[in-house]
Design an enzyme around this catalytic site. Structure first.
Site, PDB file in Angstrom:
ATOM      1  CG  ASP A 147      -0.887  30.472 -20.068  1.00  0.00           C
ATOM      2  OD1 ASP A 147      -0.817  31.686 -19.797  1.00  0.00           O
ATOM      3  OD2 ASP A 147      -1.840  29.971 -20.686  1.00  0.00           O
ATOM      4  CG  ASP A 333      -1.052  39.489   3.465  1.00  0.00           C
ATOM      5  OD1 ASP A 333      -2.281  39.400   3.328  1.00  0.00           O
ATOM      6  OD2 ASP A 333      -0.330  38.527   3.782  1.00  0.00           O
ATOM      7  CD  GLU A 362      -5.401  40.456   5.569  1.00  0.00           C
ATOM      8  OE1 GLU A 362      -6.253  39.648   5.155  1.00  0.00           O
ATOM      9  OE2 GLU A 362      -4.172  40.201   5.584  1.00  0.00           O
TER      10      GLU A 362
END
Length: 620
Positions: A147, A333, A362
């Site tokens: 994390d 993208d 996209e």
């Protein structure tokens, strides 16, 4: 502090003069791509060599079947571009690259591998598939130990909408059985490459290393293991790529290989987002440039793909990941924002190596004329030739959402928007290869769009899972995840319930879901698993009938099977006269609802419940 006396200063100068000269040592910090393969159709291989003062060196190589074709130096002394010719006789092994300078010699062992997969047989996504879209940071935390990673400023903060929440590749891998069990056959991950940005790095769209998985998600090997385990469960992996821009913390910003690597680095200009300039016959060159060369946002520098060194780099990066992971597809993208000539060549070169490989771009426009411009096979007014096989069908998404939410018109039908949008399919060379979707990571959840109405949700999901095209479902949509009262992207991309230890609700097991969430999940699961073997949806034709009032009907059909999909968006039951559908119903006199299993007689009329949809398989 006491100043040095003249005598001490003289002694210091004498000592410095007596010291041997200091030579700044050169180095090779990295070579990209980090490895390559034999057997590609294009024998060219660009190596971007990065290291202190490496441009002062001259490369050499002795390896059977591999030669140095040319060497290119940019404006930075820390980059050297070495082009190799990897001929058909080259065999796997380690290339010993030698870099010779005036006073020293450097060496580097570069791995050349054998290709593992047949490029003609590499599975790719198609209308037979259903795609599950995941924002990795928000899906499941399989390894809490990653994390927080030393050297990365964007620390974990699960209570912050734009913070990192800890989802990772291990979490996705742990739940592949859930994804496959739901009936999905492809997984598209929002980007997982390194985003070493100071904040809001969780979304992945500000790349700072094109060849490294962000360590807070895992490692390159973890990514490869995920791809392999997904394939073992019948799931392909689609990679989200970004060639238009990078993150402002990318090393290229502080030390660009060439002065034109990034657009307007010294005088940032944000794009106008005027996407129609790419097709507009009346657009000025100034406006075209202002759109394509501007930065997407001020933290995402715009790359100059007209630079041939960068263009080769980006093409090879895509090929490297396809080969390394065994990808089933790419989602590119912000497609129209990059240089359009480069985009055509990027897709062409990938398809030259992988002829069946599917790529979806996209183009976020509600106008099908704008979207269709980019699809391969389109005969455009300006003679632009694209090689992009697929696009995201934003026009259809917009139309259906409007059809399901608008007030009942005084005349005509609310369905007309959807009906006429599908009627525009003649603009596309291949509308059946478009990716269709109720929502995604950049827009409101479909449940929110539809006012959290379970009946409208069922209509929307039935539409997308039976309509022409390739359906994509965003993680959590299957349980009607919602965010009423806000358009905050960090909340749209909320955590999937059950992906974190201690979650009170677990959508993977059903624990804690309310009745509407559980019903939504079962409805989507039923349709998805039916769809896996529904050839008529994969490759069948489409016929729609003019909407009348609240009723809209279309058929999917082939030589063997016929599927009838009937909607009633109104608040009262509707009795539908079946006579006008005779050309599709033919001699069939019975139908079975795919979801409930209920049988219907196809005599004179069909009754549709209020705010409902029927997905009917017709039989004699």
């Amino acid at each position: 502090m006491k100043p040095l006396s003249f005598r001490c200063t003289a002694c210091l100068l004498l000592a410095l003069i007596s010291m041997p000269p200091v030579t700044l040592a050169a180095s090779i910090d990295r070579i990209e791509p980090p490895s390559w393969w034999t057997g590609f159709a294009d024998a060219r291989l660009q190596l971007m060599v990065y290291g202190e003062e490496i441009a002062r060196f001259e490369p050499s190589l002795e390896y059977p079947g591999v030669t140095i074709a040319r060497t290119v130096r940019g404006s930075s002394a820390n980059y050297l571009f070495v082009y190799l010719d990897v001929g058909p006789d080259a065999r796997p092994g380690t290339l010993e690259l030698t870099f010779t300078g005036a006073t020293e010699t450097l060496s580097f062992g570069y791995p050349l591998q054998a290709r593992e997969r047949d490029p003609h047989g590499l599975p790719t996504f198609s209308p037979a598939d259903a795609i599950y879209l995941i924002t990795p940071d928000r899906f499941a935390n399989g390894d809490p130990a990653n994390d927080a990673v030393a050297g990365y400023d964007d620390a974990p903060a699960r209570d912050e909408p734009f913070g990192r929440h800890g989802g990772d590749l291990a979490g996705i891998r742990e739940h592949l059985d859930y994804i496959a069990g739901m009936g999905f056959t492809q997984v598209w991950l929002n980007p997982v490459l390194e985003n070493a940005m100071p904040e809001s790095s969780y979304h992945g769209y500000a790349t700072t290393d094109y060849y490294r998985v962000d360590p807070r998600y895992g490692s390159n090997e973890d990514y490869r293991e995920l791809a392999g385990e997904a394939r073992a469960r019948g799931l392909g992996l689609i990679m989200d790529m970004i060639v238009n821009h990078i993150g402002s913390a990318h090393p290229w910003v502080a030390d660009p290989p060439t002065r034109d690597w990034v657009h307007d680095a010294d005088d940032i200009r944000i794009t106008t987002h005027a996407r129609t300039t790419q097709q507009d016959p009346y657009a000025s060159d100034f406006d075209r440039r202002a759109f394509a060369d501007g930065w997407f946002v001020d933290s995402m520098p715009d790359l100059d793909q007209e630079n041939p060194l960068l263009a080769d780099y980006l093409v090879q990066n895509a090929v490297w990941w396809i080969e390394y992971l065994g990808l089933a597809g790419i989602r590119q993208d912000t497609w129209p924002y990059a240089d359009k000539t480069f985009l055509a060549e990027w897709a062409r070169r990938i398809r030259a190596e992988y002829p069946r490989f599917n790529i979806v771009g996209e183009e976020w426009s509600p106008n099908p004329a704008v979207v269709s411009y980019w699809q391969a096979g389109k005969e455009n007014h300006d003679r632009y030739v694209s090689h992009l096989p697929s696009l995201m069908d934003f026009p259809l998404q917009s139309a259906l959402a409007e059809s399901l939410t608008m007030d009942e018109p005084a005349w005509g039908s609310a369905w007309t928007r959807t009906y006429e949008m599908l009627g525009n399919d003649w603009l596309y060379p291949d509308p059946f290869n478009l990716v269709i979707f109720p929502d995604n990571h950049d827009m409101s959840r479909i449940a929110t769009q539809l006012g959290d109405d379970p009946r409208r949700f069922r209509m929307a999901m039935a539409f997308y899972l039976t309509m022409r095209g390739i359906p994509q479902v965003y993680y959590g949509t299957e349980i009607m995840m919602s965010h009423p009262g806000t358009e905050h992207h960090g909340l749209i991309r909320s955590d999937f319930p059950g992906g974190w230890r201690g979650d009170a609700v677990n959508a993977f097991t059903g624990k804690g879901l309310d009745d509407s969430q559980r019903a939504a999940q079962e409805f989507v699961k039923k349709l998805l698993n039916w769809r896996k073997s529904a050839d008529v949806v994969h490759g069948g034709k489409l016929m729609q009938f003019t909407p009348m009032g609240n009723v809209y009907v279309y058929f999917r059909y082939d030589e063997d099977d016929t599927l009838m999909v009937a909607f009633n968006r109104g608040g009262e039951s509707e009795t539908v006269d079946l006579a006008r559908f005779a050309e599709r119903i033919g001699s069939r006199r019975a139908a079975t609802d795919v979801v409930s299993g209920r049988r219907y007689a196809l005599d004179e009329a069909l009754t549709l419940d209020p705010a409902s949809v029927l997905v009917l398989e017709l039989a004699d």
